[in-house]
Motif scaffolding. Structure first.
Motif, PDB file in Angstrom:
ATOM      1  N   ASN A 167       0.848  -1.193   0.000  1.00 61.91           N
ATOM      2  CA  ASN A 167       0.000   0.000   0.000  1.00 61.91           C
ATOM      3  C   ASN A 167       0.884   1.245   0.000  1.00 61.91           C
ATOM      4  O   ASN A 167       1.504   1.569   1.020  1.00 61.91           O
ATOM      5  CB  ASN A 167      -0.906  -0.010   1.229  1.00 61.91           C
ATOM      6  N   PRO A 168       0.952   1.959  -1.111  1.00 70.29           N
ATOM      7  CA  PRO A 168       1.838   3.126  -1.181  1.00 70.29           C
ATOM      8  C   PRO A 168       1.445   4.249  -0.214  1.00 70.29           C
ATOM      9  O   PRO A 168       2.252   5.127   0.083  1.00 70.29           O
ATOM     10  CB  PRO A 168       1.711   3.586  -2.637  1.00 70.29           C
ATOM     11  N   ARG A 169       0.220   4.204   0.296  1.00 71.01           N
ATOM     12  CA  ARG A 169      -0.205   5.235   1.247  1.00 71.01           C
ATOM     13  C   ARG A 169       0.339   4.966   2.652  1.00 71.01           C
ATOM     14  O   ARG A 169       0.305   5.850   3.504  1.00 71.01           O
ATOM     15  CB  ARG A 169      -1.728   5.284   1.318  1.00 71.01           C
ATOM     16  N   SER A 170       0.795   3.740   2.883  1.00 71.69           N
ATOM     17  CA  SER A 170       1.278   3.381   4.208  1.00 71.69           C
ATOM     18  C   SER A 170       2.789   3.580   4.302  1.00 71.69           C
ATOM     19  O   SER A 170       3.564   2.845   3.686  1.00 71.69           O
ATOM     20  CB  SER A 170       0.933   1.913   4.517  1.00 71.69           C
ATOM     21  N   ASN A 174       4.468  -0.272   4.052  1.00 69.17           N
ATOM     22  CA  ASN A 174       4.602  -0.487   2.618  1.00 69.17           C
ATOM     23  C   ASN A 174       6.022  -0.936   2.257  1.00 69.17           C
ATOM     24  O   ASN A 174       6.990  -0.205   2.425  1.00 69.17           O
ATOM     25  CB  ASN A 174       4.271   0.800   1.856  1.00 69.17           C
TER      26      ASN A 174
END
Length: 238
Positions: A167-170, A174
């Protein structure tokens, strides 16, 4: 169920069917432990712990079903029949017989075959059909319920790993490289270990009445003295 009865059914499952039985399986809990060098989110570790509990429960139910299946020879006679106890005792003798008891020096320990007069076997195709119907319903409910839920939870772990670790938002978890290593462990090590007991599912299939009678005749031929003349001791309830 007594220890002796369970041991008899386990021996029957392996000796007659010639294939591994879930009754011989013990879950290796270390297979749920991710290698210490592999970094994974705590949520994923919690999911694996929950999956371990689900595996234990699913295996326990499969063993109960296998024990019920293993009692198929007793179920050739209706438990309501007046001579059911004699039939069950005869099957106990027949299934408990071993060709050799002394594994160190088997030449000195060949077992005497069972005398014909010690056995009274009653076979009733209707009684077996009732067992088959009830048992098939139980297996169907298991496949559609507990075992299906296990498969869903097992597959859900890898989906959770992907969601958390790719998850690139994490900023915290990530790491596609860590996910790649986890996925490799999960698919090559973990799933292979689970297949050892999942594949025992095939052995839950209940043999037909004809197949069970053939297995019974084979045991009689092998274990009963002067077995060729034993057919007169088969009783078919009216």
């Amino acid at each position: 169920m007594s220890t002796s009865t369970m041991a008899r059914i386990k021996a029957q499952a392996s000796n007659i069917n010639g294939s591994p039985s879930i009754l011989d399986y013990e879950l290796d809990h270390t297979k749920f432990e991710v290698p210490i060098w592999l970094r994974i989110p705590p949520e994923l570790r919690d999911a694996l712990l929950a999956l371990e509990q689900k595996a234990m429960a699913t295996i326990a139910t499969m063993k109960k079903l296998m024990l019920r299946r293993g009692d198929r020879f007793n179920c050739l006679c209706s438990p309501d029949h007046a001579f059911f106890d004699r039939h069950a005792q005869s099957m106990e003798h027949l299934l408990g017989w071993k060709e050799e008891w002394n594994l160190i020096n088997p030449t000195l320990a060949v077992s005497a075959k069972i005398p014909q007069q010690a056995l009274r076997i009653f076979v009733d195709e209707g009684a077996y059909a009732r067992l088959s119907h009830q048992y098939t319903q139980l297996v169907g409910a298991y496949l559609e319920g507990q075992f299906f839920n296990w498969c869903q939870a097992r597959n859900g772990v890898i989906h959770l790993a992907h969601r958390l670790m790719c998850n690139p938002r994490s900023l915290k978890y990530n790491n596609p490289n860590d996910y790649k290593e986890f996925n490799k462990w999960f698919s090559k090590v973990f799933l292979s270990a689970m297949f050892q007991w999942e594949s025992c599912l095939n052995a839950l299939v209940l043999p037909t009445y004809e197949e069970t009678i053939m297995d019974l005749r084979h045991m009689i031929y092998e274990r009963v003295d002067n077995s060729m003349g034993f057919e007169g001791n088969f009783y078919i309830p009216l």
